[in-house]
Design an enzyme around this catalytic site. Structure first.
Site, short mmCIF file in Angstrom:
data_model
loop_
_atom_site.label_atom_id
_atom_site.label_comp_id
_atom_site.label_asym_id
_atom_site.label_seq_id
_atom_site.Cartn_x
_atom_site.Cartn_y
_atom_site.Cartn_z
N ARG A 124 0.89 -1.27 0.07
CA ARG A 124 -0.04 0.03 0.15
C ARG A 124 0.74 1.20 0.09
NH1 ARG A 124 -2.92 -3.48 3.29
NH2 ARG A 124 -4.76 -4.24 2.58
N LYS A 146 1.91 10.93 -11.53
CA LYS A 146 1.14 10.17 -12.27
C LYS A 146 1.97 8.99 -12.61
CE LYS A 146 -1.73 13.19 -14.99
NZ LYS A 146 -2.09 13.42 -16.61
N GLU A 188 7.52 17.64 -25.38
CA GLU A 188 7.20 17.71 -24.16
C GLU A 188 7.71 19.12 -23.50
OE1 GLU A 188 4.44 16.37 -22.67
OE2 GLU A 188 4.51 14.37 -22.99
N LYS A 230 5.66 22.82 -14.75
CA LYS A 230 4.80 21.61 -14.38
C LYS A 230 4.76 21.65 -12.81
CE LYS A 230 3.96 16.89 -14.93
NZ LYS A 230 4.32 15.57 -15.56
N GLU A 240 -5.56 16.63 -11.07
CA GLU A 240 -5.98 16.79 -12.22
C GLU A 240 -7.68 16.89 -12.06
OE1 GLU A 240 -5.98 15.00 -16.87
OE2 GLU A 240 -4.02 15.00 -15.70
N ARG A 244 -4.61 21.26 -14.04
CA ARG A 244 -3.61 20.24 -14.47
C ARG A 244 -3.84 19.56 -15.99
NH1 ARG A 244 -0.18 15.61 -11.09
NH2 ARG A 244 1.04 14.87 -12.60
N ASN A 248 -1.83 18.19 -20.80
CA ASN A 248 -2.22 17.28 -21.80
C ASN A 248 -2.20 17.90 -23.20
OD1 ASN A 248 -2.30 15.07 -20.11
ND2 ASN A 248 -4.14 15.94 -19.03
N HIS A 251 -2.08 15.81 -26.32
CA HIS A 251 -2.09 14.40 -25.83
C HIS A 251 -3.23 13.60 -26.20
CE1 HIS A 251 1.39 15.83 -23.61
NE2 HIS A 251 1.66 14.54 -23.12
N HIS A 255 -2.46 10.11 -27.99
CA HIS A 255 -2.83 9.07 -27.33
C HIS A 255 -3.42 7.93 -28.27
CE1 HIS A 255 -2.12 10.25 -22.86
NE2 HIS A 255 -1.06 10.10 -23.24
N HIS A 268 5.75 8.12 -27.88
CA HIS A 268 4.98 9.10 -27.30
C HIS A 268 5.17 10.53 -27.47
CE1 HIS A 268 2.27 10.96 -24.07
NE2 HIS A 268 3.39 11.64 -23.68
#
Length: 367
Positions: A124, A146, A188, A230, A240, A244, A248, A251, A255, A268
């Site tokens: 955990r 993330k 990026e 960032k 997010e 935030r 993206n 993206h 994606h 990517h």
């Protein structure tokens, strides 16, 4: 000799941490003095990076941890899945790692995302450290917490928000990065200008040649400014729920390209590069930016060595395939696709757009 040129802080209360940026940091013991003591550490890397850098990182950690284990994962976006994630859990359990064990992610975005997800899940939650070895990971994926793996139906669909204890961005390791991977990282970097800081965009236009030549001062500035932007955004919206999402930019389209082509066919950053052009064109057609801005962005992406045309995913109905994939993107809400659009240079917004208009953009940008 270690040279910590810059430090950027991520301000998240008790989960705050630092990003160290400079040359020759990875193999220096002093870079890790802030970390908690533990009996055991695990270095997770891949078959490409480990032969280059694992021994240096291990030597730097030797005085801090009595036992240091190493795990090499297969290299590539196509291995960012459950099966590879299980290898990390196997290594932790077979070596008797406890909840104080510190896990080090030594590699690019795939290694960092999977290692972070494993750290968030094992017992955990155990401490982990990002040691990114690609430009893309240094300016984006290693920062902000993330973590995820891919699913055949969507990228990064299974994961958790889990912050590292430290990020060590060693600019020297970028010297061994293949040209294609370096260009992918520049995508990026470029995105931060249109969404937040056009002065940085201007700087990138003036210094793109220096960045491609791996000029160390130029790299230090680009990585630092990217991390600053960032860090500010993540500090405002860690999970997010609003702001935030602007990170993206490009993206949603990108994606779809990655998933539609098959993970690993396009990098990517290549998907993001073409995706930014498509998002900018959608912004233009919605009356948010002018032709001049779209042309500037297109040229900068091209100079970075990135594609400016989207991939054809389906010869019969290419736009339809894009829309199908984008509807299962994490940013979709009730089946409505949410795009990061440029609401004037240096300012981003998140909103939907009519399918017919999105189809027009895809057709125009994939021709």
């Amino acid at each position: 000799m270690s040279q910590i040129a810059q430090e950027v802080s991520i301000d998240l209360g008790e989960r705050s941490y630092s990003i160290a940026i400079g040359s020759d940091l990875m193999g220096n013991t002093a870079s890790y003095e802030c970390l908690p003591r533990a009996r055991t550490a695990l270095i997770v890397s891949n078959s490409t990076v480990a032969p280059l850098y694992a021994s240096a990182l291990r030597a730097a950690l030797a005085g801090r941890y009595a036992q240091i284990h190493e795990l090499q994962l297969p290299d590539g976006e196509e291995f960012k899945n459950w099966e590879t994630l299980q290898l990390i859990f196997d290594a932790l359990l077979s070596n008797g790692c406890d909840r104080k064990t510190v896990i080090f992610a030594l590699g690019g975005g795939v290694v960092g995302d999977m290692t972070g997800f494993a750290a968030a899940s094992y017992m955990r939650g155990v401490p982990f450290v990002q040691v990114p070895t690609t430009l893309l990971a240094q300016v984006d994926s290693s920062v902000g917490g993330k973590t995820a793996i891919n699913h055949p139906l969507g990228k990064n669909m299974i994961g958790a928000f889990y912050q590292p204890q430290l990020v060590v961005c060693d600019l020297a390791v970028l010297d061994t990065l293949p040209k294609r991977e370096f260009s992918a990282g520049l995508a990026e970097v470029i995105k931060y200008g249109p969404i937040s800081d056009m002065a940085f965009f201007d700087w990138l236009e003036r210094n793109m040649d220096a960045l491609i030549a791996h000029d160390r001062d130029a790299l230090a500035h680009a990585v630092r400014r990217s991390c600053e932007i960032k860090a500010w955004v993540v500090g405002q919206d860690e999970k997010e729920t609003g702001l935030r999402a602007i990170l993206n930019f490009g993206h949603t389209f990108g994606h779809a390209i990655e998933a539609g082509m098959g993970y690993g066919v396009w990098l990517h950053g290549e998907g993001v590069g073409a995706g930014m052009v498509m998002a900018a064109e959608l912004s233009r057609r919605l009356g948010l930016v002018d032709n001049g801005f779209v042309a500037r962005l297109n040229l900068l992406i091209q100079r970075a060595g990135l594609p400016t045309k989207g991939a054809v995913l389906d010869a019969a109905d290419n736009a339809g395939r894009y829309l199908e994939l984008m509807r299962v993107d994490k940013k979709s809400e009730a089946g409505e696709i949410r795009f990061v659009l440029i609401d004037g240079p240096g300012k981003a917004m998140v909103r939907s757009a009519p399918d017919d208009l999105v189809r027009e953009v895809i057709d125009a940008c994939c021709a």
